[in-house]
Write an enzyme that holds these catalytic residues in place. Structure first.
Site, PDB file in Angstrom:
ATOM      1  N   GLY A   9       0.966  -1.302   0.246  1.00 14.57           N
ATOM      2  CA  GLY A   9      -0.213   0.005   0.178  1.00 14.57           C
ATOM      3  C   GLY A   9       1.006   1.058  -0.002  1.00 14.57           C
ATOM      4  N   ALA A  10       0.418   2.188   0.414  1.00 18.70           N
ATOM      5  CA  ALA A  10       0.980   3.695   0.331  1.00 18.70           C
ATOM      6  C   ALA A  10       2.449   3.496   1.202  1.00 18.70           C
ATOM      7  CB  ALA A  10       0.121   4.711   1.117  1.00 18.70           C
ATOM      8  N   GLY A  12       4.142   1.022   2.189  1.00 20.13           N
ATOM      9  CA  GLY A  12       5.019  -0.284   1.569  1.00 20.13           C
ATOM     10  C   GLY A  12       5.846   0.332   0.148  1.00 20.13           C
ATOM     11  N   ARG A  31      -1.121  -9.803  -0.870  1.00 16.65           N
ATOM     12  CA  ARG A  31      -2.098 -10.721  -0.419  1.00 16.65           C
ATOM     13  C   ARG A  31      -2.525 -11.784  -1.367  1.00 16.65           C
ATOM     14  NH1 ARG A  31      -7.344  -8.730   1.361  1.00 16.65           N
ATOM     15  NH2 ARG A  31      -6.329  -6.917   0.643  1.00 16.65           N
ATOM     16  N   LYS A 176       2.193   7.444  21.316  1.00 15.12           N
ATOM     17  CA  LYS A 176       1.282   7.269  19.762  1.00 15.12           C
ATOM     18  C   LYS A 176       0.025   6.739  19.775  1.00 15.12           C
ATOM     19  CE  LYS A 176       1.741   7.662  15.154  1.00 15.12           C
ATOM     20  NZ  LYS A 176       0.485   7.472  14.490  1.00 15.12           N
ATOM     21  N   ASN A 184      -8.053   9.781  15.941  1.00 15.11           N
ATOM     22  CA  ASN A 184      -8.521   8.981  14.806  1.00 15.11           C
ATOM     23  C   ASN A 184     -10.131   8.902  14.886  1.00 15.11           C
ATOM     24  OD1 ASN A 184      -5.571   8.808  14.621  1.00 15.11           O
ATOM     25  ND2 ASN A 184      -6.018   6.925  13.477  1.00 15.11           N
ATOM     26  N   ASN A 194      -7.952  16.585  10.798  1.00 19.50           N
ATOM     27  CA  ASN A 194      -7.477  16.772  11.889  1.00 19.50           C
ATOM     28  C   ASN A 194      -7.388  18.232  12.650  1.00 19.50           C
ATOM     29  OD1 ASN A 194      -6.716  14.035  11.338  1.00 19.50           O
ATOM     30  ND2 ASN A 194      -4.569  14.339  11.512  1.00 19.50           N
ATOM     31  N   SER A 244      -6.067   8.495   9.226  1.00 15.76           N
ATOM     32  CA  SER A 244      -6.056   7.186   8.564  1.00 15.76           C
ATOM     33  C   SER A 244      -7.422   6.492   8.646  1.00 15.76           C
ATOM     34  CB  SER A 244      -5.006   6.224   8.979  1.00 15.76           C
ATOM     35  OG  SER A 244      -4.970   6.118  10.475  1.00 15.76           O
TER      36      SER A 244
END
Ligand code: KPL
Length: 297
Positions: A9-10, A12, A31, A176, A184, A194, A244
């Protein structure tokens, strides 16, 4: 180094291209098995990186010196377990995701496991990944066998700075987690960026009060006020971001709520602490998720 990136994904894709540019041998792991994976990234300088890497090659995996896992928290356990027997026993597994709890699920594996947290921000625009903001990747031991792997931080730092090594990740991880427990779910409930959360200071303060109580019981020295200050600073520095979790909800994907607020609630329960504000947000996000999951059945 020979590195397999699990999850393309982004995040990765950003790591695959950064590691490749630094001269490492890389492959992606998807996957749905396919022999190649495409990277289509616009980096921080606006440069377009369009490359294809090999993917899902078991021989490459068997020779890998690092498995970098960039999946969502809820995908990690099953995906890593599926690869574990093909992976050399000494090959470190670095988990990079929001939330906590995956180390507990994987600690029986023979490979050393490292925990990572990153503040790099990326977003998908159609088929393109835009690396929108530079950040810091904090890594450290997730299991005792990985305590001696600090040189990995230097290697990764040369590819995608900054990378910092921490002998004790618990404090960084909890900080975090606190940020993600507040920002979130609130961005999901108010369907906002945000920065718009600055209008909900009382709610932020009530959430931080509960989180600080759980963290103190978990041995983390903190207070409601220091958490509020920290969360407000992150809201300010990520004001233009769509969190996210809100991105997941908008795309009707499963969120990481079980590993963010869900983890906090599990620790609170174990410590006999009640967390009504965080529980309320948890329920609201779960309900939104279930609404579209039900529609799919
Ligand atoms: O980690 C994040 C996320 O969106 O998951 C924050 C820090 C809230 C930035 O958007």
């Amino acid at each position: 180094m020979k590195i397999t990136v699990l999850g393309c994904g982004a995040l990765g894709q950003i790591w695959l291209s950064a590691l490749d540019q630094q001269g490492h041998e890389v492959q992606g792991w998807l996957r749905v098995p396919q022999p190649y994976c495409s990277v289509n990234v616009i980096d921080l300088d606006g440069q377009v990186i369009n490359k294809t890497y090999i993917a899902n090659d078991p021989l490459f995996l068997a020779e890998s010196e690092l498995l970098l896992v960039t999946l969502k928290a809820w995908q990690v356990s099953e995906a890593v377990r599926n690869l574990q027997t093909l992976l050399p026993q000494h090959c470190p597994i670095l988990l990079l995701h929001n939330g906590m709890g995956t180390i507990d699920e994987l600690k029986s594996l023979p490979q050393p496991i490292l925990q990572g947290i990153t503040t790099h921000a990326a977003k998908r625009d159609g088929t393109v990944i835009i690396h929108v903001a530079n950040g810091i990747t904090h890594i450290g031991p997730g299991t005792p066998e990985s305590a001696s792997l600090s040189e990995l931080a230097d290697t990764l730092h040369h590819a995608l700075p900054d990378v910092a090594w921490h002998n004790h990740m618990a404090s960084t991880s909890w900080q975090k987690l606190a940020v993600n427990c507040v920002i979130n779910p609130l961005t999901v409930i108010y369907d906002c960026r945000n920065g718009d959360l600055l209008s909900y200071r009382d709610e932020i303060s009530r959430l931080c009060e509960e989180i600080a109580t759980v963290m103190e019981r978990e041995g983390q020295h903190t207070s409601r006020d220091s958490l509020v200050d920290y969360v407000l600073a992150i809201i300010d520095s990520t004001a233009a971001n769509t969190s996210s979790m809100l991105q997941d909800i908008r795309s009707q994907r499963r969120t990481e709520i079980e590993y963010i607020t869900g983890y906090l609630l599990r620790r609170a329960r174990a410590q006999g602490i009640t967390t009504p504000e965080n529980s309320r947000l948890y329920e609201l996000v779960k309900r939104k998720e279930q609404d579209y999951e039900r529609e799919r059945i």
